[in-house]
Every structure is written in C-alpha cells, then in structure tokens.
Scaffold this active site. Structure first.
Site, mmCIF file in Angstrom:
data_model
loop_
_atom_site.group_PDB
_atom_site.id
_atom_site.type_symbol
_atom_site.label_atom_id
_atom_site.label_comp_id
_atom_site.label_asym_id
_atom_site.label_seq_id
_atom_site.Cartn_x
_atom_site.Cartn_y
_atom_site.Cartn_z
ATOM 1 N N ARG A 60 27.459 -16.853 9.860
ATOM 2 C CA ARG A 60 28.566 -16.862 8.894
ATOM 3 C C ARG A 60 28.287 -15.908 7.731
ATOM 4 O O ARG A 60 29.180 -15.230 7.231
ATOM 5 C CB ARG A 60 28.828 -18.286 8.406
ATOM 6 N N ASN A 96 35.099 -23.013 -0.889
ATOM 7 C CA ASN A 96 34.516 -21.978 -0.026
ATOM 8 C C ASN A 96 33.145 -21.544 -0.528
ATOM 9 O O ASN A 96 32.915 -21.439 -1.729
ATOM 10 C CB ASN A 96 35.450 -20.762 0.044
ATOM 11 N N HIS A 113 31.382 -26.876 -3.078
ATOM 12 C CA HIS A 113 30.601 -27.069 -1.845
ATOM 13 C C HIS A 113 29.443 -26.077 -1.736
ATOM 14 O O HIS A 113 28.928 -25.834 -0.649
ATOM 15 C CB HIS A 113 31.516 -26.996 -0.613
HETATM 16 C C1 BJW Z 1 46.014 -20.960 5.656
HETATM 17 C C2 BJW Z 1 45.901 -19.739 6.293
HETATM 18 C C3 BJW Z 1 46.471 -18.656 5.648
HETATM 19 C C4 BJW Z 1 44.918 -21.163 7.531
HETATM 20 N N1 BJW Z 1 47.081 -18.829 4.468
HETATM 21 N N2 BJW Z 1 46.624 -21.112 4.492
HETATM 22 C C5 BJW Z 1 36.835 -40.885 1.303
HETATM 23 C C6 BJW Z 1 37.620 -41.086 2.422
HETATM 24 C C7 BJW Z 1 37.196 -40.634 3.665
HETATM 25 C C8 BJW Z 1 35.982 -39.985 3.823
HETATM 26 C C9 BJW Z 1 35.201 -39.792 2.711
HETATM 27 C C10 BJW Z 1 35.630 -40.233 1.481
HETATM 28 N N3 BJW Z 1 34.698 -39.874 0.554
HETATM 29 C C11 BJW Z 1 33.695 -39.234 1.177
HETATM 30 C C12 BJW Z 1 33.970 -39.190 2.489
HETATM 31 C C13 BJW Z 1 33.073 -38.596 3.515
HETATM 32 C C14 BJW Z 1 33.196 -37.094 3.651
HETATM 33 C C15 BJW Z 1 34.598 -36.779 4.165
HETATM 34 O O1 BJW Z 1 35.468 -36.337 3.450
HETATM 35 N N4 BJW Z 1 34.816 -36.953 5.450
HETATM 36 C C16 BJW Z 1 36.108 -36.681 6.072
HETATM 37 C C17 BJW Z 1 35.987 -35.493 7.014
HETATM 38 C C18 BJW Z 1 36.571 -37.923 6.768
HETATM 39 N N5 BJW Z 1 32.904 -36.411 2.399
HETATM 40 C C19 BJW Z 1 31.663 -36.127 2.038
HETATM 41 O O2 BJW Z 1 30.706 -36.494 2.719
HETATM 42 C C20 BJW Z 1 31.460 -35.397 0.735
HETATM 43 N N6 BJW Z 1 30.452 -36.039 -0.019
HETATM 44 C C21 BJW Z 1 30.625 -37.227 -0.581
HETATM 45 O O3 BJW Z 1 31.685 -37.793 -0.591
HETATM 46 O O4 BJW Z 1 29.509 -37.712 -1.167
HETATM 47 C C22 BJW Z 1 29.540 -39.010 -1.743
HETATM 48 C C23 BJW Z 1 28.200 -39.261 -2.375
HETATM 49 C C24 BJW Z 1 28.140 -39.914 -3.578
HETATM 50 C C25 BJW Z 1 26.918 -40.164 -4.178
HETATM 51 C C26 BJW Z 1 25.743 -39.742 -3.543
HETATM 52 C C27 BJW Z 1 25.796 -39.067 -2.341
HETATM 53 C C28 BJW Z 1 27.034 -38.833 -1.755
HETATM 54 C C29 BJW Z 1 30.935 -33.987 0.983
HETATM 55 C C30 BJW Z 1 31.844 -33.140 1.793
HETATM 56 C C31 BJW Z 1 31.154 -31.801 2.126
HETATM 57 C C32 BJW Z 1 32.021 -30.902 2.990
HETATM 58 N N7 BJW Z 1 31.249 -29.806 3.431
HETATM 59 C C33 BJW Z 1 31.886 -28.722 4.170
HETATM 60 C C34 BJW Z 1 30.769 -27.702 4.560
HETATM 61 C C35 BJW Z 1 30.374 -26.886 3.317
HETATM 62 C C36 BJW Z 1 29.455 -25.798 3.619
HETATM 63 C C37 BJW Z 1 30.031 -24.818 4.615
HETATM 64 O O5 BJW Z 1 31.022 -24.124 4.349
HETATM 65 O O6 BJW Z 1 29.452 -24.746 5.699
HETATM 66 O O7 BJW Z 1 32.879 -28.079 3.376
HETATM 67 S S1 BJW Z 1 32.790 -29.258 5.604
HETATM 68 C C38 BJW Z 1 34.090 -28.091 5.438
HETATM 69 O O8 BJW Z 1 35.341 -28.737 5.112
HETATM 70 C C39 BJW Z 1 33.725 -27.252 4.198
HETATM 71 C C40 BJW Z 1 35.055 -27.052 3.563
HETATM 72 O O9 BJW Z 1 34.909 -26.675 2.202
HETATM 73 C C41 BJW Z 1 35.720 -28.380 3.779
HETATM 74 C C42 BJW Z 1 37.220 -28.353 3.646
HETATM 75 O O10 BJW Z 1 37.803 -27.530 4.599
HETATM 76 P P1 BJW Z 1 39.092 -26.669 4.217
HETATM 77 O O11 BJW Z 1 38.737 -25.622 3.252
HETATM 78 O O12 BJW Z 1 40.212 -27.551 3.873
HETATM 79 O O13 BJW Z 1 39.350 -25.922 5.624
HETATM 80 P P2 BJW Z 1 40.142 -26.443 6.919
HETATM 81 O O14 BJW Z 1 39.672 -25.625 8.065
HETATM 82 O O15 BJW Z 1 40.051 -27.895 7.082
HETATM 83 O O16 BJW Z 1 41.652 -26.101 6.617
HETATM 84 C C43 BJW Z 1 42.107 -24.764 6.475
HETATM 85 C C44 BJW Z 1 43.513 -24.814 5.889
HETATM 86 O O17 BJW Z 1 43.939 -23.497 5.636
HETATM 87 C C45 BJW Z 1 44.544 -25.452 6.834
HETATM 88 O O18 BJW Z 1 45.347 -26.353 6.085
HETATM 89 C C46 BJW Z 1 45.370 -24.259 7.319
HETATM 90 O O19 BJW Z 1 46.722 -24.575 7.583
HETATM 91 C C47 BJW Z 1 45.257 -23.335 6.141
HETATM 92 N N8 BJW Z 1 45.392 -21.918 6.488
HETATM 93 N N9 BJW Z 1 45.221 -19.947 7.485
HETATM 94 C C48 BJW Z 1 47.152 -20.108 3.942
HETATM 95 N N10 BJW Z 1 46.419 -17.429 6.205
#
Ligand code: BJW
Ligand code: ZN
Length: 250
Positions: A60, A96, A113
């Site tokens: 990446r 990002n 992140h």
């Molecule tokens: C376009 C387009 C174009 C395309 N124009 N648009 C509450 C409820 C449920 C679950 C949880 C909760 N609280 C916590 C959780 C657990 C978990 C979670 O959310 N899980 C769910 C998946 C169910 N969250 C966590 O674990 C977080 N931590 C946490 O809560 O800690 C608590 C804690 C407290 C105290 C002590 C310890 C802990 C951390 C989350 C970390 C996420 N990490 C990642 C990887 C980062 C590094 C890397 O990049 O490798 O982050 S995962 C990945 O998803 C990355 C992204 O930032 C993140 C979001 O993704 P994003 O950006 O939304 O991308 P996509 O692919 O999903 O969507 C793309 C969008 O673009 C789409 O909508 C398209 O339509 C659009 N699009 N082309 C405009 N041209």
C-alpha cells in the site's frame, strides 16, 4: 452566516482517495489478496502473521507513493485556505493513512487512524519507540524490522480494530459539536467510533453535506442534510466554488 465566523469540519474516508487510484476497503469486496481487512488490520492478525501484515502495508505504501492527490483533495485545500484568509475555522479529520491531504497542501490534518509513514514498536506500552524512518526499505520477506530499543517487531503507526484512535476522541467530538458545517467525503460509515463524528456535528445543528457514490449516512434531519451523489473529484470542486462564492457575495 453573514459576517460571522463559520466553523467547518471536513471528515474524509477512503473514497476521497479512490479517484487517485487507491483502493477503498469495502467497495472492492473488502478483500486484500483473499484476506479480510480484519485479518490484516488487527493486533490479532499481526500476532498470527506479521509478515502478511508488513506485506500489506508495504504494497500500500508503494502504491501511495505512485499516486497523486486528486481534484477533491485540492478542493479541500482551497476551502481551508479560503477559511484561513477570511477568518473562518476549518478542521480536517481523515481516516486515511495516505497523506494525500498534506501532499495537496492541506494543513493540520488530523489522522485518526494514523499514518502509513510512521512506525512504532509493537510493545507499545512498555517500550514506546517510534520512528518516521522508512522501514519499508528495510523490510524484506521474513525480515521484519525490529525495535532498536527492545528487539520486538516494529509495526506501522496505524489504528487497527480494537485499538484506540490516534487522536483523543473527546478532542474530536468537541470539534464536531462546535462546527456549523460538516462536510463528509467518501466514507462508508461502517467503522466506529469514526462514523459517529457527523452524528456529533448534527447534535450542534450543523449543516451536513455528504459526498459519496451512495449515501452512507441516514441519521440527519433532511433540512440540515444534503447528499451529493457521484465521484468526489467531480462533485466536491464544484461545491467548494459555489460555497466560497455564495459566502463571498453575501
Ligand atoms: C467514493 C468514491 C469516489 C468510493 N468518490 N466516494 C460500535 C459499534 C460497532 C462496532 C464498534 C463500535 N465501537 C468500536 C467498534 C469496533 C470497531 C468497528 O467499528 N467495527 C465495525 C467494522 C463493526 N472499531 C474499532 O475497533 C476502533 N477502535 C475502537 O473502537 O477502540 C475502542 C477502544 C477503547 C479503549 C481502548 C481500546 C480500544 C478502531 C477502528 C480502526 C479502523 N482501522 C482501519 C485500518 C486503518 C489502517 C489502514 O488504513 O490500514 O481504518 S479499517 C479501515 O476502515 C480503515 C478506514 O479508515 C476505515 C473506514 O473505511 P472507509 O474510509 O469508510 O472506507 P470504505 O472502503 O469502507 O468506504 C469507502 C466509501 O467511499 C464508500 O462509501 C464508497 O461509496 C465511497 N467511494 N469511491 C466518493 N470516487
Ligand atoms: Zn521496543
């Protein structure tokens, strides 16, 4: 709004960089070489197969180095500059790790992140060693960079599932609750707590603008919510021009 200060919050996800050629997480079926995102972006995944995770981030990183910011990154920069020149506030929060906001000239970008160009010792709590030296150059198959202080594996300074955000969440919710305008660009709203940022903005009665191929947020009051469908590189520059001109000639 007239003469008063406008407080803008820009919140971005992988979709803003899609137009630069960087794959999103969930559109392209959420798999990387047949591995689920959770397997390559979690502490458990790193424990299980650190080599796989280093490979994922090195590929990446190489891809990001070969990509350029697109028109939507520049539109964000233009809006931030306009705010600075006109005494308005503009904060940029991104999920990002790619640094394309900075490469397009945006400033003080908050990376909740983390970032792909920084690294820390996996022994985060008792060691804490960090570096921005390019460790991808050192990494080769089965030769994972080790911490010079304690000998444990190094890892990219990004936030994996189950880990705390890289920026204090209270700081972020405060910014969200203080904004008048919240601009959401290219995020699926699948990952918490990031996806709750616009919800906090709506608590403050902010005007919310979402830019995405498909609408991801459905919580907002219709009068305060506007969805712009399409590629952000096409919709956002147009929006920024209109926004600036409307405010200018008010
Ligand atoms: C376009 C387009 C174009 C395309 N124009 N648009 C509450 C409820 C449920 C679950 C949880 C909760 N609280 C916590 C959780 C657990 C978990 C979670 O959310 N899980 C769910 C998946 C169910 N969250 C966590 O674990 C977080 N931590 C946490 O809560 O800690 C608590 C804690 C407290 C105290 C002590 C310890 C802990 C951390 C989350 C970390 C996420 N990490 C990642 C990887 C980062 C590094 C890397 O990049 O490798 O982050 S995962 C990945 O998803 C990355 C992204 O930032 C993140 C979001 O993704 P994003 O950006 O939304 O991308 P996509 O692919 O999903 O969507 C793309 C969008 O673009 C789409 O909508 C398209 O339509 C659009 N699009 N082309 C405009 N041209
Ligand atoms: Zn260490």
């Amino acid at each position: 709004m007239g003469e008063s200060i406008i407080n803008i919050l820009i919140f971005t996800g992988a979709g803003i960089s899609a137009d630069s050629g960087i794959p999103t997480f969930r559109d392209s079926n959420g798999l990387w070489e047949n591995h689920k995102v959770e397997d390559v972006a979690s502490p458990q995944g790193f424990e299980r197969d650190p080599n796989l995770v280093w490979n994922f981030y090195k590929q990446r990183f190489n891809n990001v180095q070969n990509c350029e910011p697109n028109a939507s990154h520049y539109a964000v920069t233009k809006l931030q500059k306009w705010c600075e020149d006109n005494g308005h506030a503009c904060h940029i929060i991104t999920q990002n790790i790619d640094n394309l906001h900075e490469r397009s000239g945006s400033q003080n970008v908050m990376h909740i992140h983390g970032t792909i160009t920084a690294f820390n010792c996996n022994n985060k709590w008792s060691c804490g060693f960090k570096t921005s030296e390019n460790l991808y150059e050192q990494y080769a198959e089965d030769l994972i960079p080790e911490c010079p202080k304690c000998g444990q594996y190094m890892r990219p300074s990004v936030v994996w599932f189950g880990e705390q955000l890289a920026i204090n969440f209270d700081t972020i919710t405060t910014l969200a609750e203080q904004c008048d305008v919240c601009i959401i660009i290219g995020t699926s709203a699948q990952v918490q707590p990031a996806a709750s940022i616009p919800v906090h903005a709506s608590y403050n009665n902010a005007k919310i603008f979402e830019f995405n191929l498909d609408q991801a947020f459905h919580l907002m009051d219709n009068r305060k919510y506007s969805f712009q469908a399409g590629k952000a590189c096409e919709t956002l520059p147009r929006f920024v021009e209109e926004f600036i001109n409307k405010e200018k000639y008010k």
